[in-house]
Write a protein that holds these residues in place. Sequence first.
Motif, mmCIF file in Angstrom:
data_model
loop_
_atom_site.group_PDB
_atom_site.id
_atom_site.type_symbol
_atom_site.label_atom_id
_atom_site.label_comp_id
_atom_site.label_asym_id
_atom_site.label_seq_id
_atom_site.Cartn_x
_atom_site.Cartn_y
_atom_site.Cartn_z
ATOM 1 N N ALA A 192 21.436 3.673 -77.682
ATOM 2 C CA ALA A 192 21.097 3.879 -79.093
ATOM 3 C C ALA A 192 19.578 3.855 -79.299
ATOM 4 N N VAL A 193 18.926 2.889 -78.646
ATOM 5 C CA VAL A 193 17.480 2.747 -78.841
ATOM 6 C C VAL A 193 16.744 3.955 -78.265
ATOM 7 N N LEU A 194 17.162 4.379 -77.080
ATOM 8 C CA LEU A 194 16.484 5.523 -76.466
ATOM 9 C C LEU A 194 16.689 6.790 -77.285
ATOM 10 N N ALA A 195 17.919 6.961 -77.785
ATOM 11 C CA ALA A 195 18.194 8.158 -78.595
ATOM 12 C C ALA A 195 17.348 8.116 -79.858
ATOM 13 N N ALA A 196 17.279 6.935 -80.501
ATOM 14 C CA ALA A 196 16.487 6.806 -81.722
ATOM 15 C C ALA A 196 15.012 7.051 -81.413
ATOM 16 N N ALA A 197 14.556 6.491 -80.282
ATOM 17 C CA ALA A 197 13.144 6.641 -79.921
ATOM 18 C C ALA A 197 12.808 8.111 -79.681
ATOM 19 N N ALA A 198 13.739 8.825 -79.008
ATOM 20 C CA ALA A 198 13.496 10.240 -78.749
ATOM 21 C C ALA A 198 13.430 11.007 -80.063
ATOM 22 N N GLY A 199 14.338 10.658 -80.997
ATOM 23 C CA GLY A 199 14.340 11.296 -82.318
ATOM 24 C C GLY A 199 13.026 11.050 -83.038
ATOM 25 N N ILE A 200 12.575 9.797 -82.997
ATOM 26 C CA ILE A 200 11.314 9.435 -83.666
ATOM 27 C C ILE A 200 10.159 10.211 -83.040
ATOM 28 N N ALA A 201 10.172 10.270 -81.709
ATOM 29 C CA ALA A 201 9.095 10.963 -81.013
ATOM 30 C C ALA A 201 9.039 12.434 -81.415
ATOM 31 N N VAL B 114 5.903 3.538 -75.263
ATOM 32 C CA VAL B 114 5.879 5.008 -75.326
ATOM 33 C C VAL B 114 5.718 5.474 -76.774
ATOM 34 N N ILE B 115 6.475 4.833 -77.681
ATOM 35 C CA ILE B 115 6.373 5.231 -79.101
ATOM 36 C C ILE B 115 4.963 4.958 -79.612
ATOM 37 N N LEU B 116 4.420 3.816 -79.194
ATOM 38 C CA LEU B 116 3.065 3.478 -79.641
ATOM 39 C C LEU B 116 2.066 4.522 -79.127
ATOM 40 N N LEU B 117 2.282 4.931 -77.883
ATOM 41 C CA LEU B 117 1.402 5.939 -77.281
ATOM 42 C C LEU B 117 1.478 7.244 -78.083
ATOM 43 N N ILE B 118 2.717 7.638 -78.428
ATOM 44 C CA ILE B 118 2.906 8.866 -79.202
ATOM 45 C C ILE B 118 2.258 8.705 -80.578
ATOM 46 N N LEU C 41 6.015 13.587 -74.077
ATOM 47 C CA LEU C 41 6.556 12.231 -74.094
ATOM 48 C C LEU C 41 7.925 12.192 -74.774
ATOM 49 N N ALA C 42 8.068 12.988 -75.850
ATOM 50 C CA ALA C 42 9.347 13.032 -76.563
ATOM 51 C C ALA C 42 10.439 13.563 -75.644
ATOM 52 N N ILE C 43 10.094 14.585 -74.843
ATOM 53 C CA ILE C 43 11.091 15.152 -73.927
ATOM 54 C C ILE C 43 11.476 14.122 -72.861
ATOM 55 N N LEU C 44 10.482 13.348 -72.416
ATOM 56 C CA LEU C 44 10.747 12.299 -71.431
ATOM 57 C C LEU C 44 11.770 11.305 -71.992
ATOM 58 N N LEU C 45 11.551 10.871 -73.224
ATOM 59 C CA LEU C 45 12.464 9.913 -73.854
ATOM 60 C C LEU C 45 13.853 10.522 -74.018
ATOM 61 N N LEU C 46 13.868 11.789 -74.417
ATOM 62 C CA LEU C 46 15.138 12.478 -74.646
ATOM 63 C C LEU C 46 15.933 12.574 -73.346
ATOM 64 N N VAL D 259 3.536 7.327 -92.106
ATOM 65 C CA VAL D 259 4.784 7.355 -91.326
ATOM 66 C C VAL D 259 4.487 7.071 -89.856
ATOM 67 N N THR D 260 3.431 7.712 -89.335
ATOM 68 C CA THR D 260 3.080 7.528 -87.923
ATOM 69 C C THR D 260 2.756 6.060 -87.640
ATOM 70 N N MET D 261 1.903 5.487 -88.494
ATOM 71 C CA MET D 261 1.525 4.092 -88.275
ATOM 72 C C MET D 261 2.728 3.178 -88.403
ATOM 73 N N ALA D 262 3.555 3.449 -89.439
ATOM 74 C CA ALA D 262 4.718 2.584 -89.667
ATOM 75 C C ALA D 262 5.662 2.631 -88.466
ATOM 76 N N VAL D 263 5.854 3.834 -87.916
ATOM 77 C CA VAL D 263 6.762 3.961 -86.769
ATOM 78 C C VAL D 263 6.208 3.199 -85.562
ATOM 79 N N GLY D 264 4.927 3.412 -85.279
ATOM 80 C CA GLY D 264 4.312 2.718 -84.137
ATOM 81 C C GLY D 264 4.365 1.220 -84.310
ATOM 82 N N ILE D 265 4.017 0.759 -85.506
ATOM 83 C CA ILE D 265 3.984 -0.679 -85.764
ATOM 84 C C ILE D 265 5.393 -1.264 -85.708
ATOM 85 N N ALA D 266 6.351 -0.557 -86.315
ATOM 86 C CA ALA D 266 7.726 -1.064 -86.311
ATOM 87 C C ALA D 266 8.247 -1.171 -84.884
ATOM 88 N N ALA D 267 7.912 -0.182 -84.033
ATOM 89 C CA ALA D 267 8.389 -0.216 -82.644
ATOM 90 C C ALA D 267 7.828 -1.427 -81.922
#
Lengths: 783, 116
Positions: A764-773, A364-368, A511-516, A100-108
């Motif tokens: 939408a993207v930022l909210a989704a990114a924060a959720g993913i993070a 940021v998502i890749l970093l996380i 980082l997740a809080i930053l995105l949120l 899941v982690t790799m897929a999320v980073g790669i998809a981002a």
Amino acid sequence: MSLLDALRYRSQALFKRAKFGRDAAAELEHHLELETIEQRRLHGSGARERAHRAVGNVTFILEERRAAAGMAPFYTLTQDLRYGLTVLGRRPAFAGATIVTMAVGIAAVATAFAIVDSVFLRPLPVPERPRLVRIFFQRPGGGARRRGLDAVRVLRSGAPALDEIVAHESRNVLQVGVGDRLIEQHGAFVSANYWRTLGIQPRIGRFFTAAEDSVLDRDPVAVVSSSFWDAELQRDPHVLGRRIRIGGREFVIIGVAPFGFDGIAVGEMPNDVWVPPSMARVGRLNCIGSPRCPVGDALGRLAPGASLQALRTQLRTVEPRLSAAAFPDDSVRHVTAEPAAGLSVAERADYVGLSRLLSAIASVILLIACANLSGLLVARGTARQREMAVRISLGASRIRLIRQLLTESLILAAIGGVVGAFASLWTTRGLMGFFVTDDEGFRHFFNLEVNARIVGLPLLVAGVSTLLFGIVAAFTSSRIEPADVLKTSRSGAGVQGVRIGSMLVSAQVALAILLLTAATLLMRSAASLMHAQQFNADRVAVLRWRPDLAGLEEARFEPALHQIVERLQALPEIESVAYRRCCNLVWSADPHGNAHVGLSATDTAAIADAQFVSPRFFSTLKVQTLAGREFTDGDREGTERVSIVNLPLARKLWGASIGPASIVGRALQIGSAETQVVGVVPDYQPRGAFTAAVPVVYEPYWQTVAGSDGDTRFAIRVRGDVTHDISLLMKTTGAVEPTVVTTEAMSMSSQIGARYVQLRLGEAVLAAAAGIALLLSAIAAQV
Amino acid sequence: MARRDAQKMPKSEVLKGTLDLLVLQTLTLQRMHGYAIMQHIKGLTDDALTIEPGSLYPTLERLQKRGWVTAHWETSPTGRDARYYDITAAGRRQLGEEREQFDRAIWAIGRVLGRV
């Protein structure tokens, strides 16, 4: 043995590994049988055991044989893969979390790249794509400026690096009549070599010839798109020779473009009709045929062997001639060429911000994801130290252990990469879906087909992550002293891993809080833009009435417009009707303004946006006038010229401290006309927090009719549901003047939504990114 | 005596680098399966040279890979399916070269030992 035999041997060894194993085992079995017979002859009893001893370790012989056949790496890889899958199967939480982690980073990363690729890098979707170049006058700010067919003629004689130069005007709204139906379509005026240059063939019929593009207004021939043929002509098998009306003139269909071909203006509206430039007057391009008509883009095709650099050098030598052909003054503009990739230069500017935002979020998502991955692999290393210690004690080499651990990482990376790649296709389409319809209701097309780069990048990212994390983790795990590990208790060995793990989780949560926080800020900004504006878009329908496309004269459109307003106002569903000349109802056409205004005829230094609006315009939009009145039916041609200003213009002209009431009655010079200010309205135009207010001067629609082409936008406030009433409104406007098309019908709320698509998307993207993070952080904390 | 000395000799030393030569030379007589090759060399040298299956089969695989021998399954006179090996034209050329090298090495060693 010939070379062919050698190749056959190798391919058999490679692809028939199972048969190889069976043959080798059968041969050894045969050997064993013969040896048993021999041993029986020599010793009698115990022959089979003696034979086994004589032959030796069968498994070892088979492995040696595989090594001699060059198959050892494949064999051990198969073993490693099998073992790796078993190990991962035993730890589903770890495997799932890592994938899941790799897929999320790669998809981002892949999504951000796919959009950047589509906007900036992707060649046009036509066969001749590698050789196509766009040629344009460079604006000082980096934008593009197109300067017409005369410049294209100069290019034809002055740029031998090109073997074809196409003149095209691909962004035209045309009124097309099929039978008794009128529709608005996007058409292109293209030179006859357009098709040959792109390398495409007609699906049916033919494309037009150079002779058909040689005399102004002579040859009304048209090529239609496959989607037009499907949707508007119901796949009529006798489409060739069929007549359609474009801009009030009859055209003969001579061909249908190939399926899926939407023209070359990627990012803009897909073309449905192609017509020779000599017929461009049907699209109101009336300057066609006159010198320096600024209509038409140039698309070139590099001659075989010619380079872009050579073309640029040639363009520099013809720059003065091109400038002279394109511009009325004698200054020389810089001409440049670039590969025909991504969106047109003019369109790109709209997507630069989005691309940056997506790249930043992806980073940021890749970093996380990287932090998460490190944490997971550290945890795995700690958990498997004893296993590694036991294997080393039993004689496994470190290289073998490293290879095994790397294979496990490779399995995770491959699954993560494939899942990420698929996810990115979905997210890319989802994100670009935001741009498919614009604020005028027009469909845009993007080249989103899957290409090698799009598939390759996620796999590359997966590979690099494996290298980065897998190798480090493998070396760390295998570099242990078995005796120490076996003697040490489990908990003792894991303390360091746990400490590193919690540090990584803390970093992820931060980082997740930053995105949120960023998402929340953007949402608040968007909400204020959508809801706190000083007009009310609820229950307002917008329509655009285009007598200009039908070539309707002023003498005809003026009474027709009055009649439309009367009929609309007579409908019980309608509360109020307002309209504005030309442009969007609540936005300025040009953020820099288009009219010179001032306090007297000798002082018109201020620039404002001039808007021609109808009576009851502000009350329909529920904009409160701050002082004075709005326009009435009495503000007509021949009466005293009046104007309304918005607060930013009032402050610009009369100072920041002046009250709105004291402005009413003052004189205002608009160009050469003197007007009297009759009202002051607030700055109600929606704009972002960092955008400056636009000074606006309003003039009555009917006081200066001269110069109008009749293009009118309506704002109609209804009593009930907007979407329900839109067809009624269109029917009413269409009934008055059947030759004029009514378009861009939608609710004002959707129009505003489409206008601020980038803001909505960012939100939408930022909210989704924060959720993913947060999800990733939760995974890291649990595993 | 000679036979006993030969048996004492470490086999790996004797065979080092010469196994290809021995197998190729054996296959010039006729096509044979692996066991027959092993028995032929063992018998011809009065058990002085015993080739282990662990060396023979990887060698046969290597020779096949280089195109010096080919292999195919056939029914043996005993009625069992056996894998027979044939030397190829390239194998014969290789054998010639290896024999020359071997002869030169033996001559050189003989000179050092003062026997030539």
